[in-house]
Scaffold this motif. Structure first.
Motif, PDB file in Angstrom:
ATOM      1  N   THR A  55       0.797  -0.737  -0.299  1.00  0.00           N
ATOM      2  CA  THR A  55      -0.561   0.479   0.185  1.00  0.00           C
ATOM      3  C   THR A  55       0.695   1.028   0.090  1.00  0.00           C
ATOM      4  N   GLY A 303      -6.456  -1.811   2.139  1.00  0.00           N
ATOM      5  CA  GLY A 303      -6.427  -2.874   1.309  1.00  0.00           C
ATOM      6  C   GLY A 303      -7.769  -3.229   1.590  1.00  0.00           C
ATOM      7  N   TRP A 334      -5.504  -8.205  -2.191  1.00  0.00           N
ATOM      8  CA  TRP A 334      -4.495  -8.495  -1.374  1.00  0.00           C
ATOM      9  C   TRP A 334      -3.709  -9.263  -1.854  1.00  0.00           C
ATOM     10  N   ASP A 399      -6.880  -8.731  -6.763  1.00  0.00           N
ATOM     11  CA  ASP A 399      -5.552  -9.462  -5.271  1.00  0.00           C
ATOM     12  C   ASP A 399      -4.180 -10.263  -7.018  1.00  0.00           C
TER      13      ASP A 399
END
Ligand code: ME8
Length: 745
Positions: A55, A303, A334, A399
């Motif tokens: 992130t 997230g 993720w 993801d």
């Protein structure tokens, strides 16, 4: 290498959100826009891993890009220091909790430094600012102010709270009185009942739904907005926002017996971090949050695990305090490792750093190159390989998965063989054939047939594509596009073979065109890839002998053929030397194993400080069952009605469907079942196209125990008839309108 770019010149370029192929901006405004970007504030009780670094890396790239486009950027990250576990971990480590927390905080700052993410300063105006919570007096004041405002407006009331508390771990396990075991120690959690303060979230339902309608970009990507809407439409409950049994945290205003709930505390850090202290407010807060100096965009990057807190609670808390709302909450996907969530207790964590404390520096440099390579260079290569790999291989919002093989593969194919090799071929030829003076590229205006080169057109398309897609953070596709340009230049070199052209003056122009084009492509790439590869692109920029720095060029103003005549190129130092894949992998794994073993033996590891599920929503799971999509439970035995009643069958709508990499039969679905959105893997990929499934009503077995299929968690099973010998699945659906969540019996 630290690159400092002189102040950017503003006002000369119009700002725009869209750019056309000829470099024209489609919307104009001369004002310098403000942009405030935040990462979540991380729990400092565990060492940051590649997932948590993701992130921050994404935000650093966005902050750099916005700054290039002339935005006045503030970028915030920090640590979330609420929680008894920190106290217990400090006790185990035998140091005062204040010192413990301060040391952990430094781990994060060290990592950002190691990853080349600069802290805010006059040299790095878009560098990160850092906020920490519980021990920060300004933050206490801010949180207490938020609570008081909500109280004055009538949104807080004292009520009886009933939930489950683990006496052994001293933690609130569930806000629901239903029996449950502590997910840390496994002991049954006790039913507790106490007077708490509640936030009247239920009265915000309509206002939130209106917000989602009026501001569709409030939650991105769109499919996440659908999840949020469904959740809110399902009805909101008031939430307990104080805790009587916790000591470490911000005291409730005028009732020191209680501390403020972790999420009220944590979310408020987005205000504290730019100088909000209740009634005392800094100029930056007025500028970035209140928009006192013209429009300001506030974006929270998070997230997907913490979407509900940001998209439902946070706007309600802000509305209750009478403060403006952010523009967007962007929930990215993720990063998995070995097809699983990274977790220290499972031993499948990848740390982006290795032994920072003993001065060895970033894992990736030691592994990627033999140690004869200068340490500074190794650091740059490690950082940039990681940044590039994560952003290139994870479609933003979805993801992704991390593997060392993938990292080295990308490094070798794209960075060493792609970008590095183009520079290594082009610059020495310019030095040897043109005394180092970069020749002009072919003209953009000339048609492809006149010049015989597609590069001017591809370059301008790549620029347009990158500029338009970077606005929505689509790094993966943007990098693919930039590398298409690099391949184009490589192809032209291979086809036209400038080294084979004779020295005959009549041929000199042909050679000049090819090398001029390749030079111009490198210049485009240095600017467009700067946000992702800030150091490598600057190194390239210096070799190209361009003025100031790549970061100082507004990508939207990039035009083919802007080369200043007479530019003398520098010496071509390798930007990304190639790696021996096998040897590097061996070394990488060795280092990672050593690192994990070291981590396991740290004192605090004996305490499970990782799980914070108390604060994060956990999908309700009840009776154990087996099977998933495709399993047949056919049996001749008769069952009682009571047995049948144990199966919780619910009506749901499929919100999104996507393939699962490497699994030809499976699709990953997000299903709205009224009270929540469930992720389900279904073995229907051979028979249903993802786009045909979206919007379809289905029946979900809602109380199956979650299980992993190809590393992806599946929370339920979709009912389908199994037709013919092949067992072709045909999904059960309804002819009439049935609301989501309706029970089948
Ligand atoms: O939730 N892949 O802190 P946290 C991608 N303190 N991103 C990941 C990741 C992974 N494997 N692992 C972690 C908290 N993240 C709260 C936040 S905000 C007011 C309070 C990233 O330390 C991702 O951004 O558990 C995720 O939301 C965040 O780290 C969770 O960090």
């Amino acid at each position: 290498m630290s690159v400092v770019c002189g102040p950017l010149k503003f006002g000369t370029q119009p700002y725009s959100s869209e750019t056309t192929d000829d470099g024209q901006h489609t919307t104009d405004s001369q004002e310098m826009k403000k942009f405030y970007l935040t990462t979540p504030i991380y729990y400092p009780n565990a060492r940051p891993h590649v997932g948590s670094a993701y992130t921050t890396i994404v935000c650093d790239a966005i902050a750099r890009y916005k700054r290039m486009c002339g935005y006045d950027v503030a970028f915030l990250t920090g640590t979330d220091e609420h929680g008894e576990k920190l106290q217990r971990a400090a006790d185990v480590a035998g140091i005062p909790v204040e010192q413990f927390v301060a040391e952990k905080r430094e781990l994060f700052k060290d990592l950002w430094r190691t990853l080349g993410i600069p802290q805010h300063s006059s040299e790095h105006p878009a560098g990160y600012r850092f906020v920490h919570t519980s021990q920060n007096p300004a933050h206490r004041t801010a949180v207490q102010w938020m609570i008081r405002q909500a109280g004055k407006a009538g949104y807080i009331e004292k009520k009886r709270y009933e939930g489950r508390y683990c006496v052994f771990d001293e933690r609130y396990v569930s806000d629901n009185p239903e029996p449950v075991n502590c997910d840390i120690c496994g002991r049954p959690a006790e039913l507790i009942s106490e007077e708490n303060y509640f936030f009247r979230l239920s009265v915000f339902q309509d206002r939130l739904l209106r917000l989602y309608k009026d501001q569709p970009e409030f939650v991105l990507p769109d499919f996440r907005m659908n999840e949020v809407k469904s959740f809110v439409k399902g009805g909101l409950h008031d939430i307990s926002i104080s805790r009587r049994r916790l000591k470490w945290g911000i005291p409730w205003p005028d009732d020191p017996e209680q501390v403020v709930y972790v999420w009220y505390d944590a979310l408020t850090s987005y205000l504290t971090g730019i100088g909000f202290e209740g009634d005392k407010r800094s100029k930056d807060f007025e500028k970035y949050w209140m928009g006192a100096e013209g429009p300001s965009e506030v974006v929270h990057m998070i997230g997907k695990d913490i979407l509900r807190f940001h998209a439902v609670y946070w706007p309600a808390f802000l509305m209750a305090a009478g403060l403006p709302l952010p523009k967007t909450v962007f929930a990215h996907g993720w990063i998995y490792y070995q097809q699983d969530k990274m977790s220290k207790s499972k031993g499948n964590v990848v740390y982006p750093d290795n032994g920072i404390a003993d001065g060895r520096g970033l894992v990736l440099h030691d592994k990627i190159l033999d140690l004869t390579y200068p340490a500074k260079e190794r650091a740059r290569l490690g950082n940039e390989a990681l940044r590039y790999y994560l952003l290139r291989d994870t479609p933003f919002g979805l993801d992704g998965s991390f593997s060392y093989e993938g990292l080295i593969q990308r490094y070798n194919s794209d960075l060493a063989n792609g970008l590095g090799n183009l520079a290594k071929r082009t610059l020495p030829m310019i030095r040897s054939y043109f005394d180092g003076i970069a020749p002009s590229p072919v003209q953009q205006q000339a048609s492809d047939s006149e010049t015989g080169s597609l590069l001017p057109r591809i370059a301008s398309q790549s620029r347009t594509y990158a500029v338009n897609r970077l606005a929505s953070h689509e790094f993966s596709t943007v990098l693919t596009e930039i590398w298409r340009l690099i391949s184009g230049a490589d192809r032209e070199l291979n086809e036209r073979r400038p080294w084979a052209i004779t020295d005959d003056p009549s041929q000199r122009d042909r050679r000049a065109d090819v090398l001029g084009n390749a030079y111009e492509v490198l210049r485009f790439v240095a600017v467009l890839a700067y946000p992702v590869l800030p150091l490598a692109t600057q190194q390239l920029w210096t070799q190209l002998n361009q003025r100031e720095c790549a970061a100082g060029v507004d990508p939207r103003s990039l035009q083919w053929g802007q080369l200043k005549p007479g530019t003398i190129v520098g010496k071509a130092e390798p930007i990304f030397p190639r790696l021996d894949k096998e040897a590097t992998l061996r070394k990488l794994r060795e280092l990672a194993d050593e690192d994990r073993a070291r981590e396991k033996n740290t004192k605090e590891a004996s305490i499970q400080v990782e799980s914070q599920s108390e604060q994060k929503p956990v999908a309700p799971v009840s009776t154990p069952a087996s099977g998933g999509a495709g399993d047949s439970a056919a049996t001749d035995q008769k069952i009682t009605i009571d047995n049948f009643a144990k199966i919780d069958l619910r009506v749901g709508t499929i919100l999104s469907a996507e393939p699962i990499p490497g699994a030809t039969k499976l699709l990953k679905l997000q299903v709205d079942i009224g009270t929540e959105v469930r992720q389900v893997c279904a073995g229907i990929a051979e028979y249903y196209k993802p786009e045909d499934l979206v919007g379809m009503k289905i029946v979900l077995v809602a109380n199956l125990q979650p299980r992993k299929l190809r590393g992806v968690e599946s929370n339920g099973m979709i009912l389908a008839a199994s037709v013919g010998e092949q067992g072709k699945p045909v999904l059960a659906t309804f002819k009439e309108e049935v609301p989501n969540g309706t029970k089948l019996k």
